[in-house]
Design a protein around this motif. Sequence first.
Motif, mmCIF file in Angstrom:
data_model
loop_
_atom_site.group_PDB
_atom_site.id
_atom_site.type_symbol
_atom_site.label_atom_id
_atom_site.label_comp_id
_atom_site.label_asym_id
_atom_site.label_seq_id
_atom_site.Cartn_x
_atom_site.Cartn_y
_atom_site.Cartn_z
ATOM 1 N N PHE A 49 0.876 -1.348 -0.037
ATOM 2 C CA PHE A 49 -0.081 -0.077 0.301
ATOM 3 C C PHE A 49 0.818 1.539 -0.118
ATOM 4 N N ARG A 50 1.771 1.201 0.819
ATOM 5 C CA ARG A 50 2.915 2.483 0.723
ATOM 6 C C ARG A 50 3.347 2.892 -0.402
ATOM 7 N N ARG A 51 3.990 1.719 -0.977
ATOM 8 C CA ARG A 51 4.579 1.956 -2.314
ATOM 9 C C ARG A 51 3.791 2.449 -3.267
ATOM 10 N N LEU A 52 2.542 2.040 -3.273
ATOM 11 C CA LEU A 52 1.268 2.531 -4.190
ATOM 12 C C LEU A 52 0.924 4.205 -3.724
ATOM 13 N N VAL A 53 0.886 4.446 -2.394
ATOM 14 C CA VAL A 53 0.718 5.829 -2.102
ATOM 15 C C VAL A 53 2.118 6.730 -2.736
ATOM 16 N N CYS A 54 3.079 6.112 -2.361
ATOM 17 C CA CYS A 54 4.337 6.999 -3.022
ATOM 18 C C CYS A 54 4.237 7.068 -4.769
ATOM 19 N N SER A 55 4.094 6.213 -5.357
ATOM 20 C CA SER A 55 3.675 6.027 -6.824
ATOM 21 C C SER A 55 2.758 7.084 -7.215
ATOM 22 N N LEU A 56 1.471 7.232 -6.444
ATOM 23 C CA LEU A 56 0.676 8.121 -6.857
ATOM 24 C C LEU A 56 1.112 9.486 -7.094
ATOM 25 N N PHE A 57 1.769 9.851 -5.660
ATOM 26 C CA PHE A 57 2.215 11.218 -5.424
ATOM 27 C C PHE A 57 3.508 11.514 -6.441
ATOM 28 N N GLY A 58 4.299 10.466 -6.499
ATOM 29 C CA GLY A 58 5.510 10.714 -7.609
ATOM 30 C C GLY A 58 5.116 10.914 -8.906
ATOM 31 N N GLU A 59 4.156 10.125 -9.445
ATOM 32 C CA GLU A 59 3.766 10.512 -10.848
ATOM 33 C C GLU A 59 3.071 11.710 -10.838
ATOM 34 N N ASP A 60 2.343 12.573 -10.018
ATOM 35 C CA ASP A 60 1.774 13.631 -9.819
ATOM 36 C C ASP A 60 3.202 14.893 -10.011
ATOM 37 N N ILE A 61 4.061 14.482 -9.416
ATOM 38 C CA ILE A 61 5.297 15.350 -9.340
ATOM 39 C C ILE A 61 5.928 15.545 -10.542
ATOM 40 N N GLU A 62 6.255 14.226 -11.168
ATOM 41 C CA GLU A 62 6.880 13.834 -12.383
ATOM 42 C C GLU A 62 5.969 14.747 -13.636
ATOM 43 N N ASN A 63 4.799 14.574 -13.474
ATOM 44 C CA ASN A 63 3.709 15.243 -14.475
ATOM 45 C C ASN A 63 3.558 16.600 -14.216
ATOM 46 N N GLY A 64 4.195 17.180 -13.251
ATOM 47 C CA GLY A 64 4.054 18.455 -13.032
ATOM 48 C C GLY A 64 2.673 19.013 -12.452
ATOM 49 N N GLU A 65 2.049 18.131 -11.865
ATOM 50 C CA GLU A 65 0.596 18.290 -11.260
ATOM 51 C C GLU A 65 0.648 18.527 -9.776
ATOM 52 N N LEU A 66 1.883 18.298 -9.305
ATOM 53 C CA LEU A 66 2.106 18.750 -8.022
ATOM 54 C C LEU A 66 3.737 19.041 -7.875
ATOM 55 N N PRO A 67 3.959 19.923 -6.847
ATOM 56 C CA PRO A 67 5.484 20.734 -6.801
ATOM 57 C C PRO A 67 6.338 19.648 -6.150
ATOM 58 N N ASN A 68 7.380 19.824 -6.717
ATOM 59 C CA ASN A 68 8.480 19.033 -5.997
ATOM 60 C C ASN A 68 9.154 19.566 -4.580
ATOM 61 N N ASP A 69 8.135 19.374 -3.716
ATOM 62 C CA ASP A 69 8.274 19.720 -2.166
ATOM 63 C C ASP A 69 8.444 18.480 -1.587
ATOM 64 N N MET A 70 9.182 17.557 -1.790
ATOM 65 C CA MET A 70 9.453 16.478 -0.871
ATOM 66 C C MET A 70 9.074 16.601 0.656
ATOM 67 N N GLU A 71 9.817 17.594 1.236
ATOM 68 C CA GLU A 71 9.322 17.955 2.717
ATOM 69 C C GLU A 71 7.828 17.715 3.138
ATOM 70 N N TRP A 72 7.110 18.701 2.438
ATOM 71 C CA TRP A 72 5.660 18.761 2.533
ATOM 72 C C TRP A 72 5.038 17.298 2.094
ATOM 73 N N ILE A 73 5.223 16.952 0.779
ATOM 74 C CA ILE A 73 4.463 15.869 0.404
ATOM 75 C C ILE A 73 4.809 14.714 1.222
ATOM 76 N N GLY A 74 6.044 14.466 1.417
ATOM 77 C CA GLY A 74 6.636 13.544 2.634
ATOM 78 C C GLY A 74 5.961 13.509 3.780
ATOM 79 N N LYS A 75 5.562 14.671 4.317
ATOM 80 C CA LYS A 75 4.733 14.783 5.554
ATOM 81 C C LYS A 75 3.402 14.058 5.291
ATOM 82 N N ILE A 76 2.715 14.566 4.266
ATOM 83 C CA ILE A 76 1.487 13.758 3.794
ATOM 84 C C ILE A 76 1.575 12.343 3.726
#
Length: 467
Positions: A425-452
Amino acid sequence: MKNQKFIHDNFILSNKYAEELYHSYAKEMPIIDYHCHLAPADIARDRVFENTTKVWLDGDHYKWRAMRTLGIDEKYITGGASDKEKFQKWAETVPYTMRNPLYHWTQMELARYFDEHELLNGNNAERIYNETTEKLQSPDLSCRSLLTKMNVEVVCTTEDPIDTLEHHQKIAKNPFETLISTSFRPDKSIMIGNEGFLEYLSKLEKASDVSINSLQDLKDALKKRLDYFDSNGCKVSDHGLNSIPFINYTDAEVDAILKKKLKKQILTSEEIEKYESAVLQFLSEEYHKLGWVQQFHLGALRNNNKRMLAKLGPDTGWDSIADYPQAEKLSNFLNKLDSQDQLSKTIIYNLNPAHNEVMATMIGNFNDGSVKGKVQFGSGWWFLDQKDGMTKQMNALSNMGLISCFIGMLTDSRSFLSFPRHEYFRRLVCSLFGEDIENGELPNDMEWIGKIVQDICYHNAKEYFNF
């Protein structure tokens, strides 16, 4: 790449952002498994399993269904074959499970518990059976050690109101790193139309020391068992219902319906629903008084194969997804509790993926600002606790609610080897957010997204259940 392990460090992590989120933020989070069906008796005595079949195949109807589909005789599934023969047949099945989550889970469980990275099949089954069985004889892989090994902080098993909780009491006297709690599962007191209802009431009478001759007697009996569970540290209830019953009733009507049933008279469908509605309403009001979380698992069509049900009993692999209407009665039920200011923290699990958006929007109707994520759309459940099912659930929740408030994954399992599902599950969560970052749909803010990500994996559940 040819010699790389199948379950490697970046397994199903879709890009470099997903990899960083998983390894730097998600991986080391403790596990809170707030709903499962592990046997507390095994934990109380810190059982050492006799062999790999006992810990891995017994009771696992996911595996059983796959074996039956492949044409394997029931003798090697729930029948009289030896444990080694059953393992052999499962191993022969595994290569045919590709694209089913069982294929991933199997290899993850072998890797995480036994450091076994060779892909299981019929040819290596005997070696893997012998080696894993030998490892299981070590105290390092006893029940408690298996939980500790996976960094499991909390486990909530599931018990009927008539349970003595003697095993939980033994655990409490000899605690270890994992907190073992219970959840209250009173469905047998609600399902008045089910075979065996009257026999169950007799058991409830004995457990509560209350003679049940009226609706008030039933409430008194359930209240005593609620208080008993609460005094033993219970903070959670759980219901496995086809759908939420909701119909208008009076207590006088329901009292007469129960008395009719006690006389072994046949009830109408309307009478059954009035009784179910009244008892569920009463229980939910009591949960609120106690400050418990209530859980509703909705949408299963159970015990479809009556021939095999008669032969093997329930929970042996004959259930499927149902298409019951869900929205209106669920809304009315939650609304009635909310209007009385008696709506507890509530988790709704959905088994029919066609209803994902229904559930994702329903929870927003009753998140009133009093508690963060008060009403939750629970993680993909049962047939949906796989890559596609969990991803669809999280996408629906993201689009129509706040995934940042999500309390994450649970195993709902009977197996002590199931905890790598949290990693999955955790790997899937990280892939969801990671793909959005790569696509420019989320900012490359690892500290904040890492907290989420950490909140979803651990902190939200920790706060929600207040263990």
